[in-house]
Motif scaffolding. Sequence first.
Motif, mmCIF file in Angstrom:
data_model
loop_
_atom_site.group_PDB
_atom_site.id
_atom_site.type_symbol
_atom_site.label_atom_id
_atom_site.label_comp_id
_atom_site.label_asym_id
_atom_site.label_seq_id
_atom_site.Cartn_x
_atom_site.Cartn_y
_atom_site.Cartn_z
ATOM 1 N N THR A 62 0.871 -1.178 0.000
ATOM 2 C CA THR A 62 0.000 0.000 0.000
ATOM 3 C C THR A 62 0.907 1.227 0.000
ATOM 4 O O THR A 62 1.616 1.488 0.978
ATOM 5 N N VAL A 63 0.906 1.953 -1.103
ATOM 6 C CA VAL A 63 1.808 3.100 -1.239
ATOM 7 C C VAL A 63 1.359 4.235 -0.331
ATOM 8 O O VAL A 63 2.168 4.913 0.303
ATOM 9 N N GLY A 64 0.061 4.463 -0.261
ATOM 10 C CA GLY A 64 -0.477 5.540 0.565
ATOM 11 C C GLY A 64 -1.873 5.897 0.100
ATOM 12 O O GLY A 64 -2.412 5.304 -0.837
ATOM 13 N N VAL A 65 -2.465 6.881 0.749
ATOM 14 C CA VAL A 65 -3.794 7.365 0.386
ATOM 15 C C VAL A 65 -3.633 8.605 -0.482
ATOM 16 O O VAL A 65 -2.868 9.517 -0.150
ATOM 17 N N VAL A 66 -4.338 8.638 -1.600
ATOM 18 C CA VAL A 66 -4.281 9.798 -2.495
ATOM 19 C C VAL A 66 -5.071 10.935 -1.854
ATOM 20 O O VAL A 66 -6.281 10.827 -1.644
#
Length: 406
Positions: A62-66
């Motif tokens: 999970t790269v992150g939340v946009v």
Amino acid sequence: MNRRQLNGSRSMMKMALAAGLFAAAPAFGQDGTSALQYEVFGVNRGTAELVKYNLATAAFETVGVVRDAQGNALTGIEAGAYAPGYANIFGFWFDSGANASRVVFIDILDAKGTIVGREIEGGMVTGAAAAQDGNGKWHVFAVQHEQQTPPVAIEGSVNLNPNNNDDMEFGLRVGGDGDWDHTRDNLLAASGLDADGTYYRGVANRVRVRPKGNGNQNGIMLNGEPMNLRNSNTYTFTGDMTVRVYNDKVSGAGKAMGKWWIEISGSAILEDDSAVVYPNRLVHVDHMTGDVTERVRLSREYDSLATSDGQTFFASAADGIYAIDVTAETETLVKSASGGSMTGMAFAGSNLMGTRATSASLNQLNLDSSGSLVISSTSIGAANLGTIVFTPAGVPDPNVLLGAFD
């Protein structure tokens, strides 16, 4: 240059790309390239999480939340396109408050979102793809659902004309479709009204009125602006409304038919104005400004888009995979694919891949020599993806291509 310096330089240079075209970038993949040489990125429609899955190593991240500059999660990203080696996925976020789509740069390293350009003309963008032209320039294409006249805020009251003509008389529908729930006949037969003359107070999804009094006696505001009601016209509103129907002259058991009023508040469209403004269509998108150029009108709503050459596109609708030829202006069913529409589609080299929102699987969509669709799938650990894009494994980090800013 360290990562912090790179990120700072990249932020300064994001807006420097010439409008409408990408600078030349490495080839996306050649025929015969194995899909295992790619990583797939996807954006969750409900949480705005950017996720990554390596097809060769099965590594999930999970790269992150946009998020936007204010820290708001940009939920509702339904489409995205990517040119290999660039710092950003070019996402399409649907702003439900404005009823419009916007281009958002999604940093593939940390999921940071940057909204660019103006609101995109036309309906919701549900699929997107990038392709190179003969000069090595990258272009973004998208499919849009049709857009009708959007609802407006409605507020005010109307004195109801007592006319009993079927096409002119008062009508009120409380919910669902079908016939009127309340009409002039119901008002005529009404008994036991409240002390203030109220006959009905509650929700409505359709109202038909013909004004009785002149303009000074009727006041409907649409988006805060007065609506010019004419006694010679009948108006029908459809939407989410709260209404009160009442008689302002109730004496004992009697009531005057010419004294019925309706108060309306909420959001609605005037049915005569509900025509389609923009049809279902495939467009070219200027990713820097949000300007769109219609390439071809479409006969149905598509939920995803993929292309390798910018001329022939593949798109999913319901249980079908279609080929769209923008030159011939044709839409051809390639194959039925039971299980629901693909919400994300993209090419990994020569391999057409797709995902469904209801599944955490990535499907490889290959046509065999007989033209049959062969679907093989693998779990990538994430469902409800509105879009997917592929990057060559090991290449997405802009450290590899320091000049590939966007």
